[in-house]
Motif scaffolding. Sequence first.
Motif, mmCIF file in Angstrom:
data_model
loop_
_atom_site.group_PDB
_atom_site.id
_atom_site.type_symbol
_atom_site.label_atom_id
_atom_site.label_comp_id
_atom_site.label_asym_id
_atom_site.label_seq_id
_atom_site.Cartn_x
_atom_site.Cartn_y
_atom_site.Cartn_z
ATOM 1 N N ASP A 1 40.232 32.517 45.083
ATOM 2 C CA ASP A 1 41.313 32.378 43.905
ATOM 3 C C ASP A 1 41.749 32.668 42.262
ATOM 4 O OD1 ASP A 1 43.548 30.112 43.510
ATOM 5 O OD2 ASP A 1 42.333 29.034 41.861
ATOM 6 N N VAL A 2 40.890 32.623 42.035
ATOM 7 C CA VAL A 2 40.507 33.368 40.642
ATOM 8 C C VAL A 2 40.518 34.829 40.998
ATOM 9 C CG1 VAL A 2 38.337 33.662 38.792
ATOM 10 C CG2 VAL A 2 38.497 31.239 39.470
ATOM 11 N N LEU A 3 39.938 35.542 42.071
ATOM 12 C CA LEU A 3 40.072 36.986 41.581
ATOM 13 C C LEU A 3 41.900 37.077 41.749
ATOM 14 C CD1 LEU A 3 36.961 38.139 43.880
ATOM 15 C CD2 LEU A 3 37.284 37.941 41.234
ATOM 16 N N GLU A 4 42.591 35.951 42.742
ATOM 17 C CA GLU A 4 44.248 36.406 42.446
ATOM 18 C C GLU A 4 44.066 36.500 41.043
ATOM 19 O OE1 GLU A 4 45.474 38.421 45.555
ATOM 20 O OE2 GLU A 4 43.298 38.734 45.837
ATOM 21 N N VAL A 5 44.112 35.529 40.281
ATOM 22 C CA VAL A 5 44.875 35.156 39.137
ATOM 23 C C VAL A 5 44.377 36.347 39.096
ATOM 24 C CG1 VAL A 5 44.164 33.564 37.305
ATOM 25 C CG2 VAL A 5 44.561 32.953 39.633
ATOM 26 N N TYR A 6 43.142 37.241 38.586
ATOM 27 C CA TYR A 6 43.398 38.089 37.729
ATOM 28 C C TYR A 6 43.894 39.529 38.100
ATOM 29 C CZ TYR A 6 38.939 35.417 35.804
ATOM 30 O OH TYR A 6 38.185 34.218 35.078
ATOM 31 N N ARG A 7 44.630 39.300 39.361
ATOM 32 C CA ARG A 7 45.515 40.289 39.577
ATOM 33 C C ARG A 7 47.098 40.282 39.089
ATOM 34 N NH1 ARG A 7 46.017 41.296 45.916
ATOM 35 N NH2 ARG A 7 46.872 43.261 45.048
ATOM 36 N N GLY B 1 29.672 30.516 40.613
ATOM 37 C CA GLY B 1 30.397 31.088 39.873
ATOM 38 C C GLY B 1 30.618 31.206 39.465
ATOM 39 N N SER B 2 30.381 30.896 37.581
ATOM 40 C CA SER B 2 31.045 30.837 36.833
ATOM 41 C C SER B 2 30.736 32.229 36.214
ATOM 42 C CB SER B 2 29.904 29.985 35.986
ATOM 43 O OG SER B 2 28.631 30.783 35.485
ATOM 44 N N TRP B 3 30.188 33.056 36.806
ATOM 45 C CA TRP B 3 30.561 34.402 36.120
ATOM 46 C C TRP B 3 31.750 35.404 36.194
ATOM 47 C CZ3 TRP B 3 31.609 38.045 40.099
ATOM 48 C CH2 TRP B 3 31.498 36.624 41.185
ATOM 49 N N LEU B 4 32.325 34.415 37.404
ATOM 50 C CA LEU B 4 33.700 34.553 37.417
ATOM 51 C C LEU B 4 34.849 34.640 36.346
ATOM 52 C CD1 LEU B 4 33.599 33.924 40.864
ATOM 53 C CD2 LEU B 4 34.694 35.487 40.209
ATOM 54 N N ASP B 5 33.754 33.153 34.845
ATOM 55 C CA ASP B 5 34.959 33.311 34.567
ATOM 56 C C ASP B 5 35.020 34.182 33.114
ATOM 57 O OD1 ASP B 5 36.487 32.478 31.824
ATOM 58 O OD2 ASP B 5 35.436 30.310 32.227
ATOM 59 N N MET B 6 35.342 34.672 32.922
ATOM 60 C CA MET B 6 35.436 36.072 31.481
ATOM 61 C C MET B 6 35.356 35.066 30.670
ATOM 62 S SD MET B 6 38.535 38.861 32.024
ATOM 63 C CE MET B 6 39.301 38.438 33.310
ATOM 64 N N ALA B 7 35.403 34.038 29.867
ATOM 65 C CA ALA B 7 35.099 33.376 29.010
ATOM 66 C C ALA B 7 33.678 33.594 28.795
ATOM 67 C CB ALA B 7 35.910 32.157 28.989
ATOM 68 N N ASP C 1 38.366 44.280 31.132
ATOM 69 C CA ASP C 1 39.190 45.463 31.385
ATOM 70 C C ASP C 1 38.529 45.045 33.183
ATOM 71 O OD1 ASP C 1 39.954 47.400 33.874
ATOM 72 O OD2 ASP C 1 38.609 48.776 32.925
ATOM 73 N N TRP C 2 39.124 43.652 33.766
ATOM 74 C CA TRP C 2 38.319 42.967 34.882
ATOM 75 C C TRP C 2 38.508 44.772 36.088
ATOM 76 C CZ3 TRP C 2 35.269 39.328 35.669
ATOM 77 C CH2 TRP C 2 34.598 38.659 37.071
ATOM 78 N N PHE D 1 36.371 43.450 39.170
ATOM 79 C CA PHE D 1 35.994 42.794 40.649
ATOM 80 C C PHE D 1 37.072 42.045 41.471
ATOM 81 C CE2 PHE D 1 33.716 39.900 42.970
ATOM 82 C CZ PHE D 1 32.877 41.138 43.967
ATOM 83 N N THR D 2 37.553 42.673 42.636
ATOM 84 C CA THR D 2 38.398 42.244 43.359
ATOM 85 C C THR D 2 38.370 41.893 44.640
ATOM 86 O OG1 THR D 2 38.974 44.190 44.735
ATOM 87 C CG2 THR D 2 39.911 44.454 43.058
ATOM 88 N N THR D 3 39.400 41.090 45.115
ATOM 89 C CA THR D 3 39.369 40.255 47.034
ATOM 90 C C THR D 3 38.809 41.528 46.986
ATOM 91 O OG1 THR D 3 40.967 38.624 45.927
ATOM 92 C CG2 THR D 3 40.209 38.971 48.334
ATOM 93 N N ALA D 4 39.324 42.326 47.893
ATOM 94 C CA ALA D 4 38.565 43.878 48.329
ATOM 95 C C ALA D 4 37.077 43.768 48.391
ATOM 96 C CB ALA D 4 39.721 44.987 48.746
ATOM 97 N N ASP D 5 36.253 44.161 46.981
ATOM 98 C CA ASP D 5 35.885 44.471 46.698
ATOM 99 C C ASP D 5 34.255 43.017 47.427
ATOM 100 O OD1 ASP D 5 36.238 47.074 45.827
ATOM 101 O OD2 ASP D 5 36.628 46.285 43.445
ATOM 102 N N ALA D 6 34.806 42.114 47.187
ATOM 103 C CA ALA D 6 33.817 40.810 47.499
ATOM 104 C C ALA D 6 34.213 40.645 49.096
ATOM 105 C CB ALA D 6 34.980 39.847 47.179
ATOM 106 N N ARG D 7 34.852 41.220 49.852
ATOM 107 C CA ARG D 7 34.553 40.822 51.496
ATOM 108 C C ARG D 7 34.051 42.091 51.548
ATOM 109 N NH1 ARG D 7 41.321 40.168 52.384
ATOM 110 N NH2 ARG D 7 41.198 38.006 51.312
ATOM 111 N N ILE D 8 33.462 42.945 50.874
ATOM 112 C CA ILE D 8 32.317 43.995 51.642
ATOM 113 C C ILE D 8 31.336 43.780 50.215
ATOM 114 C CG2 ILE D 8 32.176 46.378 51.244
ATOM 115 C CD1 ILE D 8 35.214 47.088 51.238
ATOM 116 N N LYS D 9 30.750 43.699 49.369
ATOM 117 C CA LYS D 9 29.462 43.503 48.712
ATOM 118 C C LYS D 9 29.121 41.835 49.052
ATOM 119 C CE LYS D 9 31.400 46.494 45.155
ATOM 120 N NZ LYS D 9 31.569 47.142 43.533
ATOM 121 N N LEU D 10 29.754 40.839 49.332
ATOM 122 C CA LEU D 10 29.719 39.917 49.223
ATOM 123 C C LEU D 10 30.240 39.113 50.612
ATOM 124 C CD1 LEU D 10 30.517 37.882 45.936
ATOM 125 C CD2 LEU D 10 28.276 39.247 46.739
#
Length: 392
Positions: free
Chosen positions: A179-185, A316-322, A363-364, A366-375
């Motif tokens: 959900d967060v990664l799609e927001v960043y897109r 997963g707070s590392w997903l928060d750019m703040a 400059d974010w 990490f994407t959903t596609a990356d997550a589905r492979i790396k995680l």
Amino acid sequence: MAQDETGEKKYVVRLSGEERAQLESMLSKDKHSAKTLVKAWILRKADVSEAGEGMSDGEIIEQLEASVSMVYRVRKQLVEEGFDAVLTRKQRSRPAVPRIFDGEKEAKLIALSCSAPPEGYARWSLRLLERKVVELAIVDAASDSTIGRVLKNILQPHRKEQWVIPPHADAAFVAAMEDVLEVYRRPHDPLLPVVCLDEATKQLMKETRPPMSMQPGQPQRVDCEYERNGTASIFMIFAPLEGKREAIVTERHTAIDYAHALEHVADVMFPQATKIVLVQDNLNTHKSASLYQAFAPEKARRLTERFEWHHTPKHGSWLDMAESELSVLSSQCLARRIRDIESLRAEVAAWVADRNTHQAKADWQFTTADARIKLKSLYGLPRSKRLNHATS
């Protein structure tokens, strides 16, 4: 001499008696560079003449611990350029690039790095120095990597990343993460700004003895004893696509303080936005209920509807750019003793103003596609299904 592969070699080493004598003289005196001596040993051991050792490449590599490519280059250079070319240092085809920092400019750079940093910063960083040497007309232009090479061990900026990721399949984590990664897109839309929010605590400490300032050849000296003077909280509000942030320093860290931070976002930072896309972690106060604790129901409802709420997953707070922006604030501004909340507000405000002036963005990558492979272990799918899922 045993060299079965002589006929198969494209570059065969066959030395004359004079060349072998020159090699023996070089190796006995040991007055040449290590690289030149290694080349001499390679020639001596690869020589297939009657007086030579005629070793194979594998034997040479094993005895001298040289690389395959180096043995090959020595053979090739001997055949194509001659004996002297192998053992003589090649001259530059072009003159050396003149140094950006000569003696006088280098001294100015070192003096600048030993001076007090700009207001809002705890220490000089390479990027700050890069900007300042141009502003002071010390040089016309210089990269931070060039400055780093000049200063060597004087400045040692370090970057540290710490992630906490669940080790096993976790559907709730995956759902919130995607959900967060799609927001960043999403593309930038001034009427739908993406805003990340996070908090940090800073312990306030008074000096019991005045520090001794930095001197050439001597770092700043701070007494090991200090006096605790309470704590303060910092609400970091970061709009990554705008390159805009606000940092609100409060005495406490409560639901009321959080509600007032959201009010600042809605009514001061983005009053014209039709909807504010809010990304934050799962802290218990990060809910619309906090608005109802702080304001009348009408105002709380109005503010609640101004936001589109998104939460990072637990762990997963590392997903928060703040959080990343708070890390920069911590390393650049807060990594020192600050005596009271007024001083903290002044220093943080100066840092925020400088970052906003230069529109420091995120400059974010990490994407959903990356997550589905790396995680992929988080998804709990068989390997074949994970691969199909990642490429769909």
